[in-house]
Design a protein around this motif. Structure first.
Motif, PDB file in Angstrom:
ATOM      1  N   ARG A 177       6.306   6.657  -8.439  1.00  0.00           N
ATOM      2  CA  ARG A 177       6.319   5.351  -9.101  1.00  0.00           C
ATOM      3  C   ARG A 177       5.967   4.243  -8.113  1.00  0.00           C
ATOM      4  NH1 ARG A 177       4.566   2.578 -12.891  1.00  0.00           N
ATOM      5  NH2 ARG A 177       5.887   0.903 -13.694  1.00  0.00           N
ATOM      6  N   GLU A 227       2.262   4.204  -7.702  1.00  0.00           N
ATOM      7  CA  GLU A 227       1.615   3.602  -8.879  1.00  0.00           C
ATOM      8  C   GLU A 227       1.666   2.078  -8.813  1.00  0.00           C
ATOM      9  OE1 GLU A 227       2.667   7.170 -12.092  1.00  0.00           O
ATOM     10  OE2 GLU A 227       3.958   5.406 -11.927  1.00  0.00           O
ATOM     11  N   THR A 258      -0.638   0.801  -5.726  1.00  0.00           N
ATOM     12  CA  THR A 258      -2.083   0.868  -5.955  1.00  0.00           C
ATOM     13  C   THR A 258      -2.521  -0.147  -7.002  1.00  0.00           C
ATOM     14  OG1 THR A 258      -1.728   2.712  -7.510  1.00  0.00           O
ATOM     15  CG2 THR A 258      -2.323   3.280  -5.238  1.00  0.00           C
ATOM     16  N   ALA A 259      -1.645  -0.457  -7.939  1.00  0.00           N
ATOM     17  CA  ALA A 259      -1.967  -1.479  -8.942  1.00  0.00           C
ATOM     18  C   ALA A 259      -2.136  -2.852  -8.299  1.00  0.00           C
ATOM     19  CB  ALA A 259      -0.868  -1.534 -10.001  1.00  0.00           C
ATOM     20  N   ILE A 292       1.106  12.257  -6.056  1.00  0.00           N
ATOM     21  CA  ILE A 292       0.623  10.996  -5.504  1.00  0.00           C
ATOM     22  C   ILE A 292      -0.840  11.106  -5.088  1.00  0.00           C
ATOM     23  CG2 ILE A 292       0.940   9.326  -3.606  1.00  0.00           C
ATOM     24  CD1 ILE A 292       3.925  10.022  -3.671  1.00  0.00           C
ATOM     25  N   LEU A 350      -3.554   9.196  -6.739  1.00  0.00           N
ATOM     26  CA  LEU A 350      -3.627   7.759  -6.505  1.00  0.00           C
ATOM     27  C   LEU A 350      -4.070   7.418  -5.087  1.00  0.00           C
ATOM     28  CD1 LEU A 350      -0.182   6.914  -8.134  1.00  0.00           C
ATOM     29  CD2 LEU A 350      -2.411   6.476  -9.173  1.00  0.00           C
TER      30      LEU A 350
END
Length: 287
Positions: free
Chosen positions: A202, A205, A208-209, A225, A228
């Motif tokens: 998480r 996530e 990277t966002a 992972i 990502l």
């Protein structure tokens, strides 16, 4: 076929020899690995939009006698991913040679190191070292339940190599505070080995966002992972024990630290010299 190679690695090694339709199946498998290959040959072919003979030809190119052997290999990988300490010990104990434990241990560790470094892409390694040395962004370092010791080791060294380094605490409850300051161009070095930690995924996530580059150090079964990460490094970790080894992981980490140091030399040399002056001033070390 290499007995220690995963199906993912075999696909990578043989990708150049695959036809267009075989590559289509290979990509479908990698996109949902290993679940996409766990059904019957007719179902996996239909799901990938290729013919059954295409699947049969591809698995043979990977070195399997047929689809059943390929299917079993994926099942074993899945089992290995989720196995706990008791099962791991049972696996090696049933196959352990009649030699002293020290010899078995040394042999396993040596093989892990050789396998790890044989599967590193040098261009990807060099780019990762440049990312780790890039002070235009901040470097964050984080590990999991076991690998937090590696993260602490990485932080200690990178803090000497470069400025703007943050060691994220082991408590995921504090991570939103770090995420608050993360920005595009930052780098996040992550350690995640089986059994993979949901909170680390998480974090990846969310990072990277925000445009953060993730560098992942994981095991041969590959943390989720990896989907990502900008760079993923697989380390072989199995030893004759209920626990996995971090020897190959540590060697890879030290290689990355050394490469990042060279990327910033002589700026890092100046940093080392100033650090030594501070050590002398605080009399931290004995003369």
């Amino acid at each position: 076929m290499q007995p220690t190679a995963t199906v993912r690695e075999l696909i990578r090694d043989h990708y150049g020899a695959l036809t267009q339709s075989e590559r289509k199946f290979a990509q479908a498998l990698l996109d949902s690995y290993p679940a996409a290959g766990l059904a019957s040959i007719t179902i996996v072919a239909a799901n990938a939009g290729v013919s059954t003979p295409t699947v049969a030809r591809m698995v043979q190119k990977l070195g399997f006698k047929g689809y059943p052997q390929f299917h079993q290999a994926l099942l074993k990988e899945l089992e290995a991913k989720v196995s706990g300490p008791t099962q791991r010990r049972a696996n090696w104990a049933s196959e352990a040679p009649a030699t002293h434990h020290l010899n078995r241990f040394a042999q396993a560790v040596t093989q892990n190191i050789e396998q790890t470094f044989a599967n590193i892409d040098s261009d990807g390694f060099d780019q990762a070292a440049r990312d780790l040395a890039d002070t235009s962004g901040r470097l964050y370092v984080v590990g999991g339940r076991i690998t937090r010791a590696l993260a602490d080791y990485a932080f200690t060294h990178f803090q000497a190599v470069r400025e703007r380094v943050t060691h994220m605490t082991a408590s995921s409850a504090t991570w939103p505070h770090y995420l608050l300051d993360m920005a595009e161009g930052d780098t996040l070095l992550m350690f995640d080995i089986r059994r993979y930690e949901t909170n680390l995924l998480r974090l990846a996530e969310l990072a990277t966002a925000r445009g953060v580059r993730v560098i992942l150090i994981t095991d041969q079964w590959v943390s989720p992972i990896a989907d990502l990460a900008r760079h993923t490094f697989n380390c072989w970790v199995e030893i004759p024990s209920a626990w996995d080894s971090n020897v190959s992981t540590m060697m890879l980490l030290e290689a990355l630290i050394a490469a990042a140091q060279e990327e910033r030399w002589p700026a890092t040399r100046d940093r080392y010299e100033r650090l030594d002056e501070l050590f002398n001033a605080t009399r931290l070390f004995q003369k």
